[in-house]
Design an enzyme around this catalytic site. Sequence first.
Site, short mmCIF file in Angstrom:
data_model
loop_
_atom_site.label_atom_id
_atom_site.label_comp_id
_atom_site.label_asym_id
_atom_site.label_seq_id
_atom_site.Cartn_x
_atom_site.Cartn_y
_atom_site.Cartn_z
CG HIS A 78 15.74 50.82 -14.00
ND1 HIS A 78 15.44 51.02 -15.56
CD2 HIS A 78 16.86 49.48 -14.41
CE1 HIS A 78 16.64 50.44 -16.31
NE2 HIS A 78 17.02 49.35 -15.82
CB SER A 113 18.74 47.98 -17.61
OG SER A 113 19.56 48.52 -16.63
CG ASP A 139 13.52 53.33 -17.16
OD1 ASP A 139 14.39 54.28 -16.57
OD2 ASP A 139 13.80 52.24 -17.59
#
Length: 523
Positions: free
Chosen positions: A491, A231, A463
């Site tokens: 995610h 991320s 995602d």
Amino acid sequence: MISRLPRSPLPPALRPPRFPRLSRRALPALALVLLSGCTGGGGDRTPPDGRAAADVAPALRAFHDQRIDWQPCPDQDGTVQCADLKVPLDYADPGGPTVDVALARVPAADRRRRLGALVLNPGGPGNSGTAMVRWGWQGFQGPLHDRYDLVGFDPRGSGDTTPVHCLDDRTRDEWNTTDDPGYDHGKVLAQACQARHADLLPHLGTRDTARDLDVLRGALGESKLDFLGFSYGTHLGARYAEEFPGHTGRLVLDGAVDHGADPGRLGLEQAAAAEAGFRAFAAGCATEEREACPLGADPATAPQRLARFLDGLRDHPLRTGDGRSLTAALGWNAILNALSDGRRSWPRLREAIEPAVTGGGADGLLALADEADGRTEDGGYRTAADAFAAISCVDGPPAPPEPELRADLAELATRAPLTSGHAPVGTLLDPDCRSWPFRSPEPARVIRAPGSAPILVIGSTEDPDTPYVWAQRLAAGLEHGVLLTREGGGHTAYDKSGCVRDAVAGFLVDGRMPAAGTSCPSD
């Protein structure tokens, strides 16, 4: 105001306690020793050379040459070691005040074939890398733990590294729960952070953290950095490659964040991805559960029914068993944060929604909201939410002018009509940095990192937090980026696909980069 902090990229059973309170370590000032005498193996790798790269600025040499004093972490069985790393607060003044960066390490299982250190970052920004290693290192067992020391660090502003804690718990409760459209979330937080951390805020950007990462590389005795970032950690890794291309080893960036577009465009793309995840969940409930689904048996209308229920909490909040209220802001945050886990979150979400929709029982959804917001059982809060804003706002380019913002909001109503109606500005600008006192002067730009080693970028087609198009753009922008695609939702990809885990291990351990265009199924 919705602030969906990315979840840990580990299987649920191996994730750290949701909001661990880590004690600040006071390590003795002893002679510090690095591991030595290891032999190489695997691909064309050689063991670490025991010293930092030769092109370190003279003013920073002492930081790179420091020895890390690894000690058993408190409250654990000795498997995990903890330490601190000194870095300059301001890299323009390396002789000035310093920051102690919190570290955690699990040594490689196969000491004879150890490749070096693999630095991990769990994202956020604001999530704790030491917590990821201390409580979740088992998620990397196998080739990565066999061959690498697993090393986590808390980026400045987060965890145990100069933590940013701006709002008191009562104000944070109001900040999270209010449905008042006149409440200025961005201004309230900016003023509180300025009052408490004025000297620290200008030094929390990713550029400074990338420099900390290079000091860590040197202090670990590595001539090249091997890195696995999730991320926001993908942005940190990309910035590192841009700042220190000659120091890049094997970098893996999973759940890519794109900083090459303006905040409005990124907000629109993220909102559309979240809307798709929301609709898929509600329609899936109706399709798979039929009459047992609290949203009805029609997949075409189930998303609208759930959105109407959540929006209705603005005027009719539900009371919970302990006397608290489930507002629209809390309900939406509970749902959207949980959906970061993709389909494996669906059973838990259905269990939380059913009593709320059918009988007004709000405890399940409120528990999910507390999990999303970092609220502990005693009503306290972890610092990740404040760090998320502090780091994001320092990094980001100036907010769009009002005419552009109005146009973006109009487009938002079209692209994410269900999930943005409760808080359009908070959805588009997450966080809302318009009142932030310190901003980067740099415009949004593509990161190219010329001269870096090849970088593996991973994106997931559905995602909900970091849209797939971000991974496509990041990989295309990098001079030596290669895109690996996971088909599916949720995610990040590493914990959701054995194919991805095999590809990551093959690259990090043996140097085998997947062929461009490779696609992996979800588990």
